[in-house]
Scaffold this active site. Structure first.
Site, PDB file in Angstrom:
ATOM      1  N   ASP A 105       0.840  -1.199   0.000  1.00 58.38           N
ATOM      2  CA  ASP A 105       0.000   0.000   0.000  1.00 58.38           C
ATOM      3  C   ASP A 105       0.876   1.252   0.000  1.00 58.38           C
ATOM      4  OD1 ASP A 105      -2.311  -1.573   0.155  1.00 58.38           O
ATOM      5  OD2 ASP A 105      -2.134  -1.702   2.333  1.00 58.38           O
ATOM      6  N   ASP A 107       0.589   5.572   0.066  1.00 61.41           N
ATOM      7  CA  ASP A 107      -0.230   6.765   0.257  1.00 61.41           C
ATOM      8  C   ASP A 107       0.518   7.993  -0.241  1.00 61.41           C
ATOM      9  OD1 ASP A 107      -2.045   5.101   1.508  1.00 61.41           O
ATOM     10  OD2 ASP A 107      -1.272   5.532   3.510  1.00 61.41           O
ATOM     11  N   ASP A 154       0.079  10.902  12.933  1.00 60.44           N
ATOM     12  CA  ASP A 154       0.046  10.278  14.257  1.00 60.44           C
ATOM     13  C   ASP A 154       1.435  10.000  14.822  1.00 60.44           C
ATOM     14  OD1 ASP A 154       0.560   8.283  12.409  1.00 60.44           O
ATOM     15  OD2 ASP A 154      -1.243   7.130  12.853  1.00 60.44           O
TER      16      ASP A 154
END
Length: 516
Positions: free
Chosen positions: A126, A128, A217
């Site tokens: 994945d 991003d 985060d």
């Protein structure tokens, strides 16, 4: 001043200052190149994988406009020759998005877990991307894109089965919290809102890349990779934390956990997956704030549990969840049954987790239904014991009712999709049917679509020490035989003795007596 910034980025001062009236191209001014007559309009992609993209000679070539939005004192720049990330290891689809946004006049960076895992020598699936383009502007560049989410707008750009997630740079925002008498519907058209507890309800205030970095985060997820010179940008000492192998929250951990309580689970997942330690200040409030998970939707918690159990370190993750009291807000009914169950059932769960980790390491497919079937096995037995004491019904209806009750209790915590709960039921029901009794039964079970999953579950039960009358061994031998061997094994089965049914005599039709 601009020349000094360029020198810091480029190692030389040959970048000329922009003209006084030069501005960044307006986002809405970008239009694709016109297609030739008779051809479909399509942008030419520059995202081909390079033959020698690892050359240290590749300079860091951010434009003066790019430099103007970054304060050098706030960022560490790592040039191509000082890190191990190569475009060969990045998804071609992600590269297409990066290049096409750049061609359209926007900044675009690879960020998040993909960059982190590449730095650690992994092969992430994945990727991003973070950009200064708004979701609507991203969608205008890609025909294969759609905007999703209300609380946090993101864009999914689809390339076949692969989805690249694109987000706009976020900025810090201060808003008045909702009062108790305010309806959540009142924030429908707001870009920014948060609850009295501190949880963010809307986060669509956009900013610059340095603002975006401190809104993320954990520091290890806030390292940016650019195709303009193939450099890394680090605003929050994420590279140092990777080197120290620690998970550190950006900002005040208690405040950031309250903004999004799912971060409590992410801290555990990342530490377990990467083999990192949770930094002391980041770890300190986890137990105290664990009850915040009760405010998260059961659907979102289910998604997080799937991620937790597919890190390749399921058993370690489960232990950490229990250590920090987080598991109580994910699997409370299952944990209560597990604590009261026989040791063999706890070993079954350990075996199921180890089996899941092994399959992931071998590149094999897994299903959350199998893990949930093992997790709720003690709860199923608890329900079965209660129903057996109060009913004289045949076993299968009792099993079906017990399965329903065990699943319903779990659904209060994690909204498991119906297709998965249906598979759990089938795995459980087949455990009783897998005891070989007759040739007809064996043929029926062997042709069942969920036979393989049920067989694997049966073998794990045997390995855990559960008494299955050696049914797992029988089925292992059966599958190893050819057709003749399988027929011979079935012929050796003795059907269970049952009551002989008395044939009902047919009444004879009375003869008609007619007049002579």
């Amino acid at each position: 001043m601009l020349k000094r910034i360029a020198k810091l980025f480029l190692g030389k001062s040959t970048v000329s200052a922009p003209a006084k009236n030069a501005e960044k191209p307006a986002e809405t001014d970008y239009t694709p190149r016109p297609a030739k007559q008779g051809q479909r309009q399509q942008r030419k992609s520059t995202a081909k994988k390079p033959q020698d993209g690892n050359s240290p000679a590749d300079g860091f070539t951010l434009s003066p406009q790019d430099l103007a939005s970054i304060t050098p004192a706030d960022v560490s720049i790592v040039k191509r020759d000082a890190h191990n990330i190569s475009r060969r290891d990045i998804s071609p689809a992600a590269l297409k998005v990066l290049y096409r946004l750049g061609d359209a006049g926007y900044q675009a960076f690879l960020v998040g877990g993909g960059v982190r895992d590449l730095l650690l020598g992994g092969h992430p699936k994945d990727f991003d991307i973070s950009t200064d383009a708004t979701p609507e502007q991203v969608k205008s560049v890609f025909r294969n894109a759609r905007i999703i989410g209300r609380r946090f707008k993101i864009v999914h750009v689809r390339f076949g089965r692969e989805i690249i997630e694109v987000t706009t740079f976020r900025a810090h925002h201060d808003t008045e919290p909702l009062t108790e008498d305010q309806d959540r519907k009142s924030i429908k058209h707001l870009d920014s809102a948060h609850a009295a507890s501190g949880m963010i309800l809307r986060d669509n205030v956009y900013g610059k890349i340095d603002e975006d970095a401190i809104r993320r985060d954990f520091s290890v997820n806030a390292i940016y990779y650019t195709t303009k010179g193939f450099a890394l940008l680090d605003f929050v000492d994420g590279l140092a934390d990777i080197e120290a192998r620690q998970i550190r929250m950006i900002g005040d951990p208690a405040v950031r956990y309250r903004e999004d309580p799912v971060r409590l689970l992410r801290a555990v997942r990342l530490a377990s997956k990467l083999g990192f330690e949770i930094e002391s200040a980041t770890k300190a409030p986890i137990k105290e704030l664990a009850p915040l998970l009760a405010s998260i939707s059961s659907a979102r918690l289910f998604d997080e549990t799937v991620k937790l159990f597919t890190t390749g370190k399921a058993q370690q993750t489960f232990s950490m969840l229990r250590e920090y009291d987080l598991a109580d807000y994910l699997f409370k009914p299952a944990l209560e049954a597990l604590d009261q169950a026989k040791p063999v059932h706890a070993r079954l769960l350990e075996k199921a987790m180890s089996n899941t980790d092994l399959r992931l390491s071998q590149g094999k497919s897994i299903t959350p239904a199998f893990m949930y079937a093992a997790l709720l096995w003690p709860a199923l037995h608890q329900q079965l014991a209660q129903l057996h004491n109060n009913s004289g019904r045949p076993p299968m209806p009792i099993l079906q009712q017990a399965a329903s009750q065990a699943i319903v209790e779990q659904l209060k915590f994690t909204a498991t999709p119906k297709r998965l709960t249906a598979m759990m039921r089938e795995i459980w029901e087949l455990q009783w049917r897998l005891a070989p009794r007759s040739a007809k039964q064996v043929e029926s079970v062997y042709s069942h679509p969920k036979f393989r999953a049920a067989y694997d579950f049966l073998v794990l039960r045997e390995e855990a020490g559960e008494d299955t009358a050696q049914a797992g061994q029988w089925w292992t031998a059966f599958q190893a035989c050819d057709n003749a061997g399988q027929r011979a094994m079935m012929e050796q089965l003795v059907p269970p003795a049952g009551k002989k049914k008395n044939k009902r005599r047919r009444r004879k039709k009375p003869q008609e007596t007619g007049k002579a």
